[in-house]
Motif scaffolding. Sequence first.
Motif, PDB file in Angstrom:
ATOM      1  N   SER A  33       0.736  -1.237   0.162  1.00 51.95           N
ATOM      2  CA  SER A  33      -0.115   0.079   0.012  1.00 51.95           C
ATOM      3  C   SER A  33       0.752   1.337  -0.102  1.00 51.95           C
ATOM      4  CB  SER A  33      -0.760  -0.018   1.210  1.00 51.95           C
ATOM      5  OG  SER A  33      -0.038  -0.241   2.440  1.00 51.95           O
ATOM      6  N   VAL A  34       1.977   1.093  -0.191  1.00 51.88           N
ATOM      7  CA  VAL A  34       3.098   1.982   0.031  1.00 51.88           C
ATOM      8  C   VAL A  34       3.604   2.468  -1.452  1.00 51.88           C
ATOM      9  CG1 VAL A  34       4.906   3.021   1.269  1.00 51.88           C
ATOM     10  CG2 VAL A  34       3.476   1.660   2.266  1.00 51.88           C
ATOM     11  N   ILE A  93       7.306   3.734  -3.089  1.00 56.02           N
ATOM     12  CA  ILE A  93       8.512   3.744  -3.076  1.00 56.02           C
ATOM     13  C   ILE A  93       9.319   4.294  -4.126  1.00 56.02           C
ATOM     14  CG2 ILE A  93       8.573   2.470  -0.823  1.00 56.02           C
ATOM     15  CD1 ILE A  93       9.603   0.043  -2.571  1.00 56.02           C
ATOM     16  N   VAL A 103      15.108  -0.302  -1.757  1.00 58.04           N
ATOM     17  CA  VAL A 103      14.159  -1.392  -1.079  1.00 58.04           C
ATOM     18  C   VAL A 103      14.028  -2.636  -1.912  1.00 58.04           C
ATOM     19  CG1 VAL A 103      11.966  -1.767  -0.353  1.00 58.04           C
ATOM     20  CG2 VAL A 103      12.870   0.309   0.043  1.00 58.04           C
ATOM     21  N   ALA A 154       9.708  -0.870   2.849  1.00 61.50           N
ATOM     22  CA  ALA A 154       9.627   0.481   2.811  1.00 61.50           C
ATOM     23  C   ALA A 154       9.821   1.200   4.256  1.00 61.50           C
ATOM     24  CB  ALA A 154       8.173   1.090   2.446  1.00 61.50           C
ATOM     25  N   THR A 179       8.776   3.749   5.835  1.00 60.42           N
ATOM     26  CA  THR A 179       7.505   4.316   6.509  1.00 60.42           C
ATOM     27  C   THR A 179       6.320   3.882   5.714  1.00 60.42           C
ATOM     28  OG1 THR A 179       7.717   6.338   5.392  1.00 60.42           O
ATOM     29  CG2 THR A 179       8.780   6.186   7.264  1.00 60.42           C
ATOM     30  N   GLY A 180       5.241   3.733   6.583  1.00 55.77           N
ATOM     31  CA  GLY A 180       3.891   3.408   5.939  1.00 55.77           C
ATOM     32  C   GLY A 180       2.824   4.176   6.574  1.00 55.77           C
ATOM     33  N   GLU A 192       0.486  -1.348   8.134  1.00 56.75           N
ATOM     34  CA  GLU A 192       1.370  -0.308   7.808  1.00 56.75           C
ATOM     35  C   GLU A 192       1.583  -0.138   6.390  1.00 56.75           C
ATOM     36  OE1 GLU A 192       2.958   2.338   9.610  1.00 56.75           O
ATOM     37  OE2 GLU A 192       1.271   1.796  10.687  1.00 56.75           O
ATOM     38  N   ILE A 193       1.969  -1.338   5.725  1.00 55.28           N
ATOM     39  CA  ILE A 193       2.638  -1.068   4.374  1.00 55.28           C
ATOM     40  C   ILE A 193       1.920  -2.005   3.398  1.00 55.28           C
ATOM     41  CG2 ILE A 193       5.097  -0.238   5.183  1.00 55.28           C
ATOM     42  CD1 ILE A 193       6.030  -3.047   4.365  1.00 55.28           C
TER      43      ILE A 193
END
Lengths: 555, 555
Positions: free
Chosen positions: A444-445, A447, A453, B490, B492-493, B540-541
């Motif tokens: 859901s991120v 990058i 990553v 990643a 941060t999420g 989170e991610i």
Amino acid sequence: MTSKRLIYLPLGGAGEIGMNAYLYGYGAPDKERFILVDLGVTFPDMDGSPGVDLILPDITWLKERADRLDAIFVTHAHEDHVGAVSHFYSDLGAPVYARVFTANIARRKMSERGHPEDAVQTVSAWPEQVTAGPFKVGFLPISHSIPESAALVIDTPDGRVIHSGDFKLDPTPVVGEAFDPDLWAEVCKGSVRALVCDSTNVFSPDPGRSELGLGPAIEELVLGAKGMVVATTFASNVARVKTLAEAGQRAGRSIVLLGRAMERMVEAARETGVLHGFPNTISDEAARDVPRENLMLLVTGSQGERRAASAQLARGKYRGIEMKEGDMFLFSSKTIPGNERGVIRVMNQFSEMGVDVVDDSNGKYHVSGHANRPDIEQLHDIVRPQMVIPMHGEHRHLREHAKLAIARGYQGAVVVNGMMMDLSGNAPSVAEYIETGRTYLDGSVKIGAMDGVVRDRIRMALNGHITVTVILDEKDEPLGEPWCDTSGLAETGRSNALLVEVLEEDLSQYLGRAGNKTLRDDDKLEEALRRTARQTAQAEIGKKPEVTVVISRMR
Amino acid sequence: MTSKRLIYLPLGGAGEIGMNAYLYGYGAPDKERFILVDLGVTFPDMDGSPGVDLILPDITWLKERADRLDAIFVTHAHEDHVGAVSHFYSDLGAPVYARVFTANIARRKMSERGHPEDAVQTVSAWPEQVTAGPFKVGFLPISHSIPESAALVIDTPDGRVIHSGDFKLDPTPVVGEAFDPDLWAEVCKGSVRALVCDSTNVFSPDPGRSELGLGPAIEELVLGAKGMVVATTFASNVARVKTLAEAGQRAGRSIVLLGRAMERMVEAARETGVLHGFPNTISDEAARDVPRENLMLLVTGSQGERRAASAQLARGKYRGIEMKEGDMFLFSSKTIPGNERGVIRVMNQFSEMGVDVVDDSNGKYHVSGHANRPDIEQLHDIVRPQMVIPMHGEHRHLREHAKLAIARGYQGAVVVNGMMMDLSGNAPSVAEYIETGRTYLDGSVKIGAMDGVVRDRIRMALNGHITVTVILDEKDEPLGEPWCDTSGLAETGRSNALLVEVLEEDLSQYLGRAGNKTLRDDDKLEEALRRTARQTAQAEIGKKPEVTVVISRMR
């Protein structure tokens, strides 16, 4: 230099096939007002982007100037043109304009991500024009492998620009408008400053073939089939889906649409009135009661995608339907480079079931949606622009297209992502180089492709992974033995002992002889343990794994 | 059933293109004496076998019966036929027989791995025969894309078997022996029990073309070139290398061989007398003093392999040589499915340099080394066997070939890896199913494809990796906070805090509420921590990473 200028800046799609995003600007330098043409995605692969869900253009530069963006125009509903619109809606905020079918698809995507559907506005075909800052933009119909594809007529203070979008010159496209050379001649009869033009098939020497021409061959094939017939094509190629369905209908077969995209595209085409006279379909539940020789399934997965209907049928049952000896599976499609392995896997799985697989190797069951070289030349000569800017192609396509244009008397230039071109002069010239790239949707991120990553994931895939845990007491003395976990590595190597044990032994020996200076310094100790672990692995199994070192101190 | 029988058992190559290994046996069940035909490799890819160095057939079954293996016969020197011989030499120990060129290549491989060169014995072409247990085996010349390819004439107590090897019917192969239909007719004039036959091009409808026919087109291309010309093909296609070199020579160019395989193959072909009249070559050092328009380079890397000369030239300098605007690069080759991305990458890199890339899309600069459908039919009718057993093909090729043979009046069967066939009867019948598969050479270690090692690497590539470290004191109480390291995830999420911190917070909370029973049980605790970490990452991610949990107890 403060005079106003017309600029063209591809953020995606120029130097690659996919992820189209072409920015136009007009105004004084650094004060230009912008419009964006298309905002698409490209698809990840195991080689370069394992685990990534979707690849989007990096629009950082544009985001920082979003207040100057007046509109987004979407030429057609292919994922590589519309797929990123909903992902960047919050970042850009600009209104999105498209023709009715494309808008229908774009709205579905918007609402899937919780955005308002009215962010997408429907525009009629030329001569309607949308005013966006200094631009007036109209949608000029052109044929392609999806309904209602449009070129854009972009009127600027520096003259008219034609952005071809993806196109072919099809007089009989089965669904949607035929290419209309008279209308195009009319629109381009004044002077056109630039033609920004699809380059995909510039290496294909023969004139393109019409969608309509496929009907008879497909009909003959289906009429000759004994068992169930299953055919796949891109779901968005509604014309092809119709051709296939009609062939099935004429052979007395009931038509079933299988796969979410297939159902959705036909639904959207019907809703928006671009699709008429599509044969009746039955549901997959109803299909179970129909003798297989009276069935024709139209399914998703022409590229061998693992989760699509075709791959699921190849692995076994899908929605209660199973293929059997004597059935036929037709790929009414071309395999996109990079997807060969997946398609071949599906073909062989069907072969194991005794299913006869037919593909387009003889050229009878598929035509391209893009203009071939002679068709590109024809468009040049209808538009007669001052300059031709090739787009929608890898570098080799853009270069070949530019050479072609120049050889035929037009100005031309190879413009790749990040090259901001000034189109105001007699010839295109580079105004500036902008940093562009790729953004990964990963889970859901979002990058950056260069964030490291995915590089770390690739390294783990190539080299395997070791976790080394060491606990040190208050005096920085090791407390017990170091501990190793391995993942993706052979259990035993050269010395025939467990790799983990050899690692722990070597690390323990290292700790025994390590000086206080190292033991006190986390960075030094970590580096030394990593190096020791990699050396041991190299000696034991001939690989240098990635190593995570965890140092815990009892303080 | 104790009567003797003739069996055929593919351990590789039947149901895939690559990794050929075909076992023949004769004797009472479970007492057969064996010969092995070919022992090749296949190449790993990022999709299914990341980090693997080479894929070999799984010969576990045969190893357990190595005392019954009398000989290994190698039909030709392609990697998918000879590449695994040296890797399994210690396991099998049987003498290896090949013709002089193939033996030369095989010996180089043997000595690279420290095995004696005299493990490989040179055999002349038919009518020489090697006696190996109940078999008498002769090498019958046939044309292919490498010098001295041979079919095997395998005389057994149950009659003659012809194992085609890889073949085409080329009357003018440039290097090596032409296909000799009279010799073949003579050899096959008695009754032939079985033809075990190459299936690669069974879907190609037109008759195959001769190697010789390429010369004029390549010459014309090179004559018309302005700058440096660089051409690539499989190094082992010595005939093509010669055709290319002669085209360069006629155009007044000095010839340079670049890439280890290219140099080695030409050397081996000269040493063994199969190559005559090859143009003089100059070294890459000498090439630096020759004007570029007088140079023609023949380089490795027709499949876009990252380390080969072509890919290195595409990235920049290679051995002091650099390509420039106006140079030409020719792919005198076909891209093997799965290698498209690598080849396209090289093409675009050259395009960026201004190099004109020419490939075989017009069919003028490459011919296949395998028999097309009409040629396969021709071979059937020359050999006139009782049964045709298709080999060297994916399932779809074998199935099509078997259908073709049956339609034309022969017995035929689809036989894939692991199917032990009894060929003694009137028709081929399945005697037994043997477990087969793939062995990965991974670094310096052989691992089974199903061992899970590579699966774990793929999972880390798709999902990323978290290391969770927890220390418990003597009372099973957490000592300090849990500690997390992430790799390939990643930073941060959703909550905008560092993923590592969110993970540590959630794991800490979990530990705070965990019961004694869990804290005391390593397995339970590990499972709970893994689940917690994955849930947090998912929230989170949007990804569920692989998790390594390290629990240290102060006891």
